[in-house]
Design an enzyme around this catalytic site. Structure first.
Site, PDB file in Angstrom:
ATOM      1  N   ASP A  76      49.705  42.224  45.776  1.00 53.31           N
ATOM      2  CA  ASP A  76      50.062  41.892  44.408  1.00 53.31           C
ATOM      3  C   ASP A  76      49.101  41.420  43.509  1.00 53.31           C
ATOM      4  O   ASP A  76      49.278  40.933  42.465  1.00 53.31           O
ATOM      5  CB  ASP A  76      51.247  41.001  44.252  1.00 53.31           C
ATOM      6  CG  ASP A  76      50.976  39.682  45.291  1.00 53.31           C
ATOM      7  OD1 ASP A  76      49.693  39.414  45.117  1.00 53.31           O
ATOM      8  OD2 ASP A  76      51.732  39.127  45.732  1.00 53.31           O
ATOM      9  N   ARG A  90      47.308  38.803  38.397  1.00 49.95           N
ATOM     10  CA  ARG A  90      48.496  38.777  39.504  1.00 49.95           C
ATOM     11  C   ARG A  90      49.699  39.569  38.789  1.00 49.95           C
ATOM     12  O   ARG A  90      49.937  39.253  37.536  1.00 49.95           O
ATOM     13  CB  ARG A  90      48.698  37.306  39.374  1.00 49.95           C
ATOM     14  CG  ARG A  90      49.827  36.938  40.314  1.00 49.95           C
ATOM     15  CD  ARG A  90      49.607  37.353  41.623  1.00 49.95           C
ATOM     16  NE  ARG A  90      50.737  36.662  42.576  1.00 49.95           N
ATOM     17  CZ  ARG A  90      51.876  37.201  42.770  1.00 49.95           C
ATOM     18  NH1 ARG A  90      52.242  38.567  42.350  1.00 49.95           N
ATOM     19  NH2 ARG A  90      52.781  36.753  43.506  1.00 49.95           N
ATOM     20  N   ASP A  95      56.093  39.803  44.639  1.00 51.67           N
ATOM     21  CA  ASP A  95      55.266  39.113  45.690  1.00 51.67           C
ATOM     22  C   ASP A  95      55.388  39.881  47.048  1.00 51.67           C
ATOM     23  O   ASP A  95      56.399  40.522  47.238  1.00 51.67           O
ATOM     24  CB  ASP A  95      56.315  37.775  45.989  1.00 51.67           C
ATOM     25  CG  ASP A  95      55.563  36.849  47.032  1.00 51.67           C
ATOM     26  OD1 ASP A  95      54.141  36.704  46.954  1.00 51.67           O
ATOM     27  OD2 ASP A  95      56.058  36.268  47.785  1.00 51.67           O
ATOM     28  N   THR A  96      54.136  40.095  47.212  1.00 43.83           N
ATOM     29  CA  THR A  96      54.069  40.581  48.577  1.00 43.83           C
ATOM     30  C   THR A  96      53.595  39.820  49.866  1.00 43.83           C
ATOM     31  O   THR A  96      53.149  38.580  49.421  1.00 43.83           O
ATOM     32  CB  THR A  96      52.821  42.108  48.412  1.00 43.83           C
ATOM     33  OG1 THR A  96      51.640  41.280  47.959  1.00 43.83           O
ATOM     34  CG2 THR A  96      53.431  42.746  47.269  1.00 43.83           C
ATOM     35  N   GLU A  98      51.319  38.208  52.618  1.00 42.25           N
ATOM     36  CA  GLU A  98      49.701  37.639  52.585  1.00 42.25           C
ATOM     37  C   GLU A  98      48.929  38.538  53.460  1.00 42.25           C
ATOM     38  O   GLU A  98      49.339  39.016  54.571  1.00 42.25           O
ATOM     39  CB  GLU A  98      49.611  36.180  52.716  1.00 42.25           C
ATOM     40  CG  GLU A  98      50.365  35.380  51.904  1.00 42.25           C
ATOM     41  CD  GLU A  98      49.912  35.507  50.447  1.00 42.25           C
ATOM     42  OE1 GLU A  98      48.507  35.698  50.194  1.00 42.25           O
ATOM     43  OE2 GLU A  98      50.329  35.030  49.163  1.00 42.25           O
ATOM     44  N   ARG A 142      44.753  33.198  36.518  1.00 42.24           N
ATOM     45  CA  ARG A 142      44.637  34.388  36.622  1.00 42.24           C
ATOM     46  C   ARG A 142      45.347  35.197  35.417  1.00 42.24           C
ATOM     47  O   ARG A 142      46.389  34.551  35.060  1.00 42.24           O
ATOM     48  CB  ARG A 142      45.271  35.090  38.149  1.00 42.24           C
ATOM     49  CG  ARG A 142      44.446  34.321  39.248  1.00 42.24           C
ATOM     50  CD  ARG A 142      45.242  34.742  40.592  1.00 42.24           C
ATOM     51  NE  ARG A 142      46.614  33.857  40.617  1.00 42.24           N
ATOM     52  CZ  ARG A 142      47.332  34.132  41.547  1.00 42.24           C
ATOM     53  NH1 ARG A 142      47.110  34.955  42.744  1.00 42.24           N
ATOM     54  NH2 ARG A 142      48.578  33.608  41.773  1.00 42.24           N
TER      55      ARG A 142
END
Length: 287
Positions: A76, A90, A95-96, A98, A142
């Site tokens: 992501d 970002r 959300d992916t 980690e 970000r």
């Protein structure tokens, strides 16, 4: 005298007969016009009612900024050259798992999500960013944006593949949240990627321990079945019992044939020799 009276009467009748036609004509014309208007109104209403449902954001022609890719950081997050400076981006609203978190380490489906994003952005001839109406940076400085690879939004692709969950919904940066929710629901119903492991993807993040529990249960079940009927299982494999049965996080039983686009990514919890057998066991085909 009688002839004159008769002639007068005939003349009067002819005049009355001639005058009656124009009097009826407007009424007839009005009725025809009214019918035509009603017909057009019905047609118009029918056309409106048959129009497919769309998202309010589908008609937006929002500006995008072309950027140059530096690298894919995570599923992501990407790094780009923006306004002459290297910036981390970002992706908004997703959300992916980690891949290199200092505390969480590598999570299940994290490498797959990163590889998927990497392929999309590296192969794209045009990489673009679209900002929402709220803050365009997070607390880590970000950039926050929707990322497009050759016109296709990367967030949507990740959700369609079951490699991301909808998360970090902070108004007013919620332009595509309704569409994202629908894409997530479809991949979850089909038990794709992160949704193939029950309770792995939750509202507060990802829970690798759930995959460990699922694997332990599946291994225990397989070992028991193998101990009880090893010859039977071997025979089924030879007979082509290759239909995978999977139970998703909502408890729905879904089967996948080898022709299914999700077959390779599906972890079977039960094998079936035919679709009829799967249906009889309470499983359904993917939507």
């Amino acid at each position: 005298m009688n002839k004159r009276m008769l002639t007068a009467m005939l003349t009067a009748l002819l005049l009355l007969s001639g005058c009656s036609q124009p009097l009826m004509s407007p009424a007839t014309s009005s009725e025809g016009t009214s019918t035509s208007v009603q017909s057009e109104a019905k047609t118009s209403t029918s056309t409106v009612n048959s129009k497919p449902t769309t998202y309010p954001t589908d008609d937006l022609n929002l500006p995008r900024v072309a950027v140059e890719l530096v690298k894919a950081v995570d599923g992501d997050t990407i790094s780009v050259m923006f306004e002459g400076k290297k910036e981390n981006v970002r992706m908004l609203l997703v959300d992916t798992p980690e891949t290199s978190h200092p505390k969480l380490g590598v999570q299940p489906f994290g490498p797959e999500a990163k590889a998927f994003t990497k392929d999309l952005v590296e192969q794209a001839e045009l990489l673009e960013l679209e900002f929402d109406i709220g803050p365009n940076r997070d607390k880590y400085s970000r950039l926050l944006a929707y990322v497009y690879a050759d016109g296709k939004m990367v967030q949507e692709s990740l959700l369609e593949e079951g490699l991301a969950r909808v998360a970090y919904i902070y108004p007013p940066n919620t332009r595509y949240v309704d569409k994202f929710d629908d894409l997530q629901r479809i991949s979850r119903d089909q038990a794709l990627g992160i949704w193939s492991v029950e309770n792995y993807a939750q509202e507060d993040g990802f829970h690798p321990e759930e995959q460990d529990d699922t694997n332990d249960k599946n291994n225990s079940s397989r070992n028991t079945a193998a101990t009880q009927a090893p010859k039977e299982n071997s025979q089924e494999s030879k007979q082509g019992c290759d239909i995978k049965g999977n139970i998703n996080s909502k408890g729905e039983k879904i089967y996948h044939t080898p022709e299914s686009p999700y077959y390779e990514r599906t972890k079977q919890e039960q094998w079936f020799c035919s679709e009829a057998e799967a249906v009889q066991a309470g499983f359904r085909a993917p939507k």
